[in-house]
Design a protein around this motif. Structure first.
Motif, mmCIF file in Angstrom:
data_model
loop_
_atom_site.group_PDB
_atom_site.id
_atom_site.type_symbol
_atom_site.label_atom_id
_atom_site.label_comp_id
_atom_site.label_asym_id
_atom_site.label_seq_id
_atom_site.Cartn_x
_atom_site.Cartn_y
_atom_site.Cartn_z
ATOM 1 N N SER A 31 18.491 54.467 60.415
ATOM 2 C CA SER A 31 18.946 55.270 58.802
ATOM 3 C C SER A 31 19.616 56.106 58.511
ATOM 4 C CB SER A 31 17.093 55.370 58.405
ATOM 5 O OG SER A 31 16.528 56.665 59.009
ATOM 6 N N GLY A 82 19.942 49.256 62.351
ATOM 7 C CA GLY A 82 18.969 49.439 62.651
ATOM 8 C C GLY A 82 17.441 50.609 62.793
ATOM 9 N N ALA A 142 6.295 56.943 69.863
ATOM 10 C CA ALA A 142 7.458 55.679 69.291
ATOM 11 C C ALA A 142 8.240 56.870 69.612
ATOM 12 C CB ALA A 142 7.197 55.037 68.378
ATOM 13 N N THR A 143 7.819 57.692 69.010
ATOM 14 C CA THR A 143 9.527 58.558 68.225
ATOM 15 C C THR A 143 9.304 60.440 69.892
ATOM 16 O OG1 THR A 143 7.601 59.660 67.297
ATOM 17 C CG2 THR A 143 9.244 58.012 66.087
ATOM 18 N N GLY A 175 19.819 58.376 67.436
ATOM 19 C CA GLY A 175 18.300 58.194 67.552
ATOM 20 C C GLY A 175 17.064 59.115 68.630
ATOM 21 N N ASN A 202 9.375 61.427 60.278
ATOM 22 C CA ASN A 202 9.948 61.142 61.031
ATOM 23 C C ASN A 202 11.059 60.297 59.999
ATOM 24 O OD1 ASN A 202 8.003 61.372 62.656
ATOM 25 N ND2 ASN A 202 9.844 61.634 63.946
ATOM 26 N N ALA A 243 22.160 64.850 62.853
ATOM 27 C CA ALA A 243 20.960 63.553 62.183
ATOM 28 C C ALA A 243 20.246 63.171 62.583
ATOM 29 C CB ALA A 243 21.640 62.816 60.885
ATOM 30 N N GLU A 290 27.679 50.775 66.401
ATOM 31 C CA GLU A 290 26.682 50.611 66.649
ATOM 32 C C GLU A 290 26.039 50.176 68.097
ATOM 33 O OE1 GLU A 290 23.180 51.017 65.470
ATOM 34 O OE2 GLU A 290 22.957 50.256 67.573
ATOM 35 N N GLY A 334 25.805 55.730 65.812
ATOM 36 C CA GLY A 334 24.246 55.329 65.871
ATOM 37 C C GLY A 334 23.885 54.256 64.292
ATOM 38 N N ALA A 335 23.747 53.115 63.941
ATOM 39 C CA ALA A 335 23.640 52.322 62.853
ATOM 40 C C ALA A 335 21.784 52.560 62.736
ATOM 41 C CB ALA A 335 24.198 51.656 62.526
ATOM 42 N N LYS A 387 29.410 50.817 71.906
ATOM 43 C CA LYS A 387 28.735 52.310 71.908
ATOM 44 C C LYS A 387 28.993 52.873 73.088
ATOM 45 C CE LYS A 387 26.721 53.571 75.860
ATOM 46 N NZ LYS A 387 25.085 53.728 77.215
ATOM 47 N N ASP A 421 21.144 58.488 73.754
ATOM 48 C CA ASP A 421 22.994 59.167 74.935
ATOM 49 C C ASP A 421 23.315 60.211 73.774
ATOM 50 O OD1 ASP A 421 23.027 56.603 75.944
ATOM 51 O OD2 ASP A 421 24.150 55.279 74.213
ATOM 52 N N GLY A 456 6.985 52.517 58.109
ATOM 53 C CA GLY A 456 7.206 52.744 56.200
ATOM 54 C C GLY A 456 6.436 53.548 56.353
HETATM 55 C C1 LIG Z 1 7.413 51.501 65.695
HETATM 56 C C2 LIG Z 1 7.989 52.468 65.506
HETATM 57 C C3 LIG Z 1 6.878 53.242 63.954
HETATM 58 C C4 LIG Z 1 7.368 53.832 62.933
HETATM 59 N N1 LIG Z 1 6.541 54.221 62.420
HETATM 60 C C5 LIG Z 1 7.201 55.546 61.779
HETATM 61 C C6 LIG Z 1 6.823 55.324 60.038
HETATM 62 O O1 LIG Z 1 5.911 54.837 59.627
HETATM 63 N N2 LIG Z 1 7.476 56.381 59.020
HETATM 64 C C7 LIG Z 1 7.954 57.398 60.039
HETATM 65 O O2 LIG Z 1 7.965 58.907 59.346
HETATM 66 N N3 LIG Z 1 8.218 57.686 61.128
HETATM 67 C C8 LIG Z 1 8.124 56.439 61.556
HETATM 68 N N4 LIG Z 1 8.728 55.662 63.060
HETATM 69 C C9 LIG Z 1 9.913 56.621 63.851
HETATM 70 C C10 LIG Z 1 10.847 56.523 62.704
HETATM 71 O O3 LIG Z 1 12.062 55.284 62.736
HETATM 72 C C11 LIG Z 1 12.048 56.861 63.429
HETATM 73 O O4 LIG Z 1 11.920 58.545 63.612
HETATM 74 C C12 LIG Z 1 13.608 57.459 63.142
HETATM 75 O O5 LIG Z 1 13.670 55.917 61.740
HETATM 76 C C13 LIG Z 1 14.907 57.602 63.276
HETATM 77 O O6 LIG Z 1 16.356 57.046 62.745
HETATM 78 P P1 LIG Z 1 17.448 57.328 63.125
HETATM 79 O O7 LIG Z 1 17.936 57.213 62.397
HETATM 80 O O8 LIG Z 1 17.484 58.804 63.968
HETATM 81 O O9 LIG Z 1 17.291 56.601 64.444
HETATM 82 P P2 LIG Z 1 16.970 55.087 64.998
HETATM 83 O O10 LIG Z 1 17.300 54.764 63.669
HETATM 84 O O11 LIG Z 1 16.447 54.555 66.165
HETATM 85 O O12 LIG Z 1 18.744 55.258 64.917
HETATM 86 C C14 LIG Z 1 19.759 55.110 66.046
HETATM 87 C C15 LIG Z 1 20.690 54.372 66.551
HETATM 88 O O13 LIG Z 1 22.064 55.355 66.870
HETATM 89 C C16 LIG Z 1 21.733 54.227 67.761
HETATM 90 N N5 LIG Z 1 22.755 54.556 69.523
HETATM 91 C C17 LIG Z 1 22.248 54.604 70.568
HETATM 92 N N6 LIG Z 1 22.904 55.312 70.934
HETATM 93 C C18 LIG Z 1 24.112 54.746 70.452
HETATM 94 C C19 LIG Z 1 25.963 55.159 70.461
HETATM 95 N N7 LIG Z 1 25.687 55.258 72.603
HETATM 96 N N8 LIG Z 1 26.161 54.602 70.555
HETATM 97 C C20 LIG Z 1 26.194 54.051 69.011
HETATM 98 N N9 LIG Z 1 24.780 53.661 68.543
HETATM 99 C C21 LIG Z 1 24.460 54.306 69.416
HETATM 100 C C22 LIG Z 1 20.747 53.147 68.193
HETATM 101 O O14 LIG Z 1 21.028 52.153 68.762
HETATM 102 C C23 LIG Z 1 19.777 52.518 66.708
HETATM 103 O O15 LIG Z 1 20.233 51.475 66.041
HETATM 104 C C24 LIG Z 1 8.362 55.141 63.330
HETATM 105 C C25 LIG Z 1 9.176 54.857 64.730
HETATM 106 C C26 LIG Z 1 9.078 53.712 65.497
HETATM 107 C C27 LIG Z 1 9.650 53.397 66.969
#
Ligand SMILES: Cc1cc2nc3c(=O)[nH]c(=O)nc-3n(C[C@H](O)[C@H](O)[C@H](O)COP(=O)(O)OP(=O)(O)OC[C@H]3O[C@@H](n4cnc5c(N)ncnc54)[C@H](O)[C@@H]3O)c2cc1C
Length: 722
Positions: free
Chosen positions: A131, A157, A580-581, A310, A625, A608, A151, A128-129, A273, A353, A165
């Motif tokens: 943040s 992303g 959303a989350t 995510g 988040n 993570a 990813e 998963g790529a 995937k 996933d 943000g």
């Molecule tokens: C519209 C919106 C607004 C938000 N606003 C805020 C905010 O203002 N402040 C805040 O704190 N939080 C906010 N959030 C929440 C926050 O963005 C997320 O909780 C955070 O970005 C999650 O980061 P992450 O790296 O864990 O997951 P993600 O950024 O979702 O990354 C997970 C990645 O894993 C990949 N993945 C999944 N399964 C697989 C697989 N089997 N194989 C390969 N890749 C895979 C996905 O495609 C994805 O790219 C918001 C969320 C949304 C949707």
């Protein structure tokens, strides 16, 4: 390879450059297509309003696939199918203009029938790529590990590329430089535990609160920028002002992380995937993954696997499982009704996933309270909600109120989000934001950069006007009057008709409920809100503004600085609950290692970001988040590097003393120790660990820092309400 060569076709296009457009998610997507007599040589996508970080990334990707494959039957970009479809439709229109039947170009390039196997060996594979994954990858690279990031989407992303943000920066340099000197990890920890409630995990909370500031400093030192101009905000659930917004929002954040990951030397394979974990001798020893488009199956051997996949918000079955699992003592899920009515505003890739992969290794999970529902959703597509958080904040002090369908105010509009959500629930699931023209101008301006613009809103308004078929010329509003943003302007009655002026939204296209009227009554009628009661409500509210005191709901004077102007255009927009989350996920120990239901750490498996449950409990303080994803990503990168180095050292010692054979894979790690630590990630169950990278000398971009300004106007407004 040209289409003619591939198919033997002899039809000729008329060489030239053609333009066309088709409807995307947020408006028209224009393309320019250049063709020779038998080939598409170039497709460029023009300015559009598709979601930054998703559609805007996917559109050029779809275009280049069509040129590469000389076909319009290309795979749509996963995660952005509506935009991809719009690009395809627009290109087909251009081909029609070039004299070809577009059907002739819908040639499917066969997916390779022979699947190629590739093997890789790395120290760490990140799944998963988003943040969390990208930050972990950079941290691990900086600590000397070889890293592969997989990813599944066609671009990196995840949610981190589309979010609003809002970012909490407790105990960081940037917070201190903005004048908040007394925030501490202990205060942050207290807030998280209080706000998150019973399902918050104290161990994970400690890890988050002790490392959140370090993570923010690390990000700034690595070129991530925060918008510091309006000072720090104190969000609901936070004792201290600690919220900043990422400069350029999440699309710029994700772009910076992509660049950093690339520069760090970690390899990212998109469109790939992860489908399974490789488990050897009870230890997670890598993953299996597939890139269907390229016809490649990967067998990745790794000493550590980090799940950073995510949330699970897009997976309705898992949401329902979470709801069913957290029945309270009255036999009810506290969030059930809210969730069943809520729009989903997250990314499609968040389909859980990581939970399935974790289960393969016996990882325990707790789906928690499923998701935090917020009240401020705009239904941009059926069932899909966009956040109006920033736009609502922008109009709070101005001429705006929230009412129910009966036209009554039901809550202090500047009050805590959960109180507004409860009022919305009592009101049957919708609240209507009533704005005068001045407020609407600010509302639309605050949506900028979120994929919604004034033009999008105007298009929806016109589409709704067309659907409700205005009864006479007086009810049609001049475009000029509608867009000048001046409170109190009076519309002329001889304006173009709604249908004439609706290029972006066709009559049949979906439009959320947003209407305008030359009078309050007209707008109310169009919105289905009781006009007489609304007129009384507005008059009463304006009296409160005049007296500086809200006798009904206690909205503070600072949050009602101007009355709702009744002499000009009035806008009404329906707001629905959205999420959303997600809150729950895989359970980790204090070193972010996945654990079994019995509490035993699973060798080789870390978690993570949003897939890891615990730090945010039942409800996330806004901004936590992103903070958690960054902090847990950075911590995971450091702790995995530390663990692997310790394991390698132990194995080397065992070999030199004639003990058991060393575990495989140590040869792929850089032998150099990490550079001298500038900071240390603090882990509850271990020695301090090194985080490489400089601490910023100054966390602020001096040009936009304004410590004297202190908390923003919004902060003041919210303070007054508590
Ligand atoms: C519209 C919106 C607004 C938000 N606003 C805020 C905010 O203002 N402040 C805040 O704190 N939080 C906010 N959030 C929440 C926050 O963005 C997320 O909780 C955070 O970005 C999650 O980061 P992450 O790296 O864990 O997951 P993600 O950024 O979702 O990354 C997970 C990645 O894993 C990949 N993945 C999944 N399964 C697989 C697989 N089997 N194989 C390969 N890749 C895979 C996905 O495609 C994805 O790219 C918001 C969320 C949304 C949707």
């Amino acid at each position: 390879m040209s289409l003619a060569l591939l198919t033997g076709r002899v039809e000729a296009l008329v060489p030239g450059t053609y333009t066309a457009e088709a409807q995307g998610m947020m408006g028209p997507v224009p393309v320019t297509v250049t063709v020779t007599d038998r080939e598409i040589t170039m497709i460029s996508v023009g300015p559009n309003r598709e979601t930054p970080g998703v559609g805007a990334v996917a559109a050029p990707m779809t275009a280049s696939r069509m040129v590469e494959e000389q076909s319009t039957a290309v795979d749509l970009v996963s995660g952005a199918t509506l935009t991809s479809r719009a690009v395809v439709a627009a290109v087909e229109k251009a081909l029609t203009a070039a004299g070809e039947d577009p059907k002739a170009w819908r040639r499917t390039v066969p997916i390779p029938t022979e699947i190629r196997k590739e093997t890789r060996t790395v120290d760490l594979v990140v799944v998963g790529a988003g943040s969390a994954g990208m930050i972990a990858a950079v941290a691990a690279r900086e600590a000397g590990l070889s890293v592969l990031v997989l990813e599944k989407a066609d671009f990196s992303g995840g949610a981190s590329g589309v979010c609003t943000g809002a970012f909490l920066v407790p105990d960081s340099h940037v917070q201190r430089e903005l004048g908040i000197l007394d925030d501490t990890p202990e205060k942050f920890e207290r807030d998280l535990l209080t706000w998150g409630g019973a399902s918050t995990d104290p161990v994970t909370v400690k890890l988050y609160s002790e490392n959140a500031g370090l993570a923010v400093d690390w990000l700034i030192a690595h070129g991530v920028r925060f918008d510091t101009q309006s000072g720090l905000v104190r969000p609901q659930g936070s004792e201290t002002p600690r919220e900043l917004t990422l400069r350029g929002g999440c699309p710029e954040y994700a772009q910076r992380l992509r660049t950093l990951t690339g520069e760090s030397g970690a390899e990212i394979l998109t469109g790939t995937k992860v489908e399974g974990l490789r488990i050897e001798n009870g230890r997670v020893a890598g993953v299996t993954a597939k890139n269907g488009r390229r016809g490649v199956e990967y067998e990745v051997s790794a000493r550590a696997v980090l799940l950073a996949t995510g949330g699970y918000g897009a997976n309705r079955a898992t949401i329902e499982e979470a709801v069913a699992a957290s029945i309270d003592k009255n036999g009810k899920h506290p969030n059930e009704e809210l969730l069943s009515a809520a729009l989903y505003g997250g990314v499609v890739s968040a389909d859980g996933d990581g939970l399935v992969l974790g289960a393969e290794a016996g990882a325990a999970r707790d789906l928690g309270n499923a998701a935090t529902v917020r009240w401020d959703g705009l239904e941009v597509l059926p069932g899909t909600g966009a956040s109006l958080k920033r736009a609502n904040q922008a109009v709070l002090p101005l001429g705006s109120i929230l009412v129910n369908r009966e036209g009554e105010r039901v809550v202090n509009e500047a009050g805590p989000d959960d109180a507004i959500l409860a009022a919305q629930h009592r009101a049957g699931g919708s609240l209507f934001l009533v704005m005068d023209e001045g407020a609407f101008g600010s509302f639309a301006a605050a949506l900028k950069g979120r994929g919604l613009t004034r033009e999008t809103l105007d298009g929806w308004i016109r589409a709704n006007e067309a659907k409700t078929a205005p009864s006479n010329a007086e009810s049609t509003i001049s475009e000029e009057g509608a867009s000048n943003g001046v409170a109190g302007s009076v519309a002329t009655a001889t304006a173009p008709t709604a249908t004439e002026a609706a290029p972006a939204v066709s009559e049949s296209a979906f439009a959320p409920l947003i209407v305008r009227g030359t009078t309050l009554e007209e707008a109310a009628r169009r919105a289905g809100v009781d006009p007489e009661t609304l007129a009384e409500t507005a008059a009463r509210y304006n009296g409160f503004v005049l007296n500086g005191k809200d006798d009904d709901f206690g909205r503070p004077a600072s949050a009602m600085t101007s009355p709702l102007s009744l002499s000009g255009l009035v806008y009404i927009l329906e707001e629905k609950p959205r999420y959303a989350t997600t809150q729950g996920g895989l359970i980790a120990n204090g070193r972010l290692q996945a654990i079994t239901p019995e509490g035993a750490p699973i060798e080789g498996l870390w978690v993570a970001g949003e897939v890891a449950r615990g730090a945010l409990g039942q409800a996330a303080v806004p901004g936590t988040n992103l903070g958690w994803a960054a902090t847990s990503g950075l911590t995971a990168g450091a702790v995995i590097a530390d663990t692997l180095k310790r394991e390698a050292a132990k194995n080397t010692a065992a070999v030199t003393t004639g003990g058991a054979n060393a575990a495989s894979g140590a040869d792929t790690a850089d032998t150099e120790a990490p550079s001298a630590p500038a900071n240390s990630v603090k882990l509850p169950e271990s020695e301090p660990l090194p985080v490489t990278g400089p601490t910023p000398a100054s966390a602020l971009d001096r040009h936009d820092a304004n410590p004297a300004e202190g908390p923003s106007a919004r902060d003041a407004a919210l303070d007054g309400s508590r």
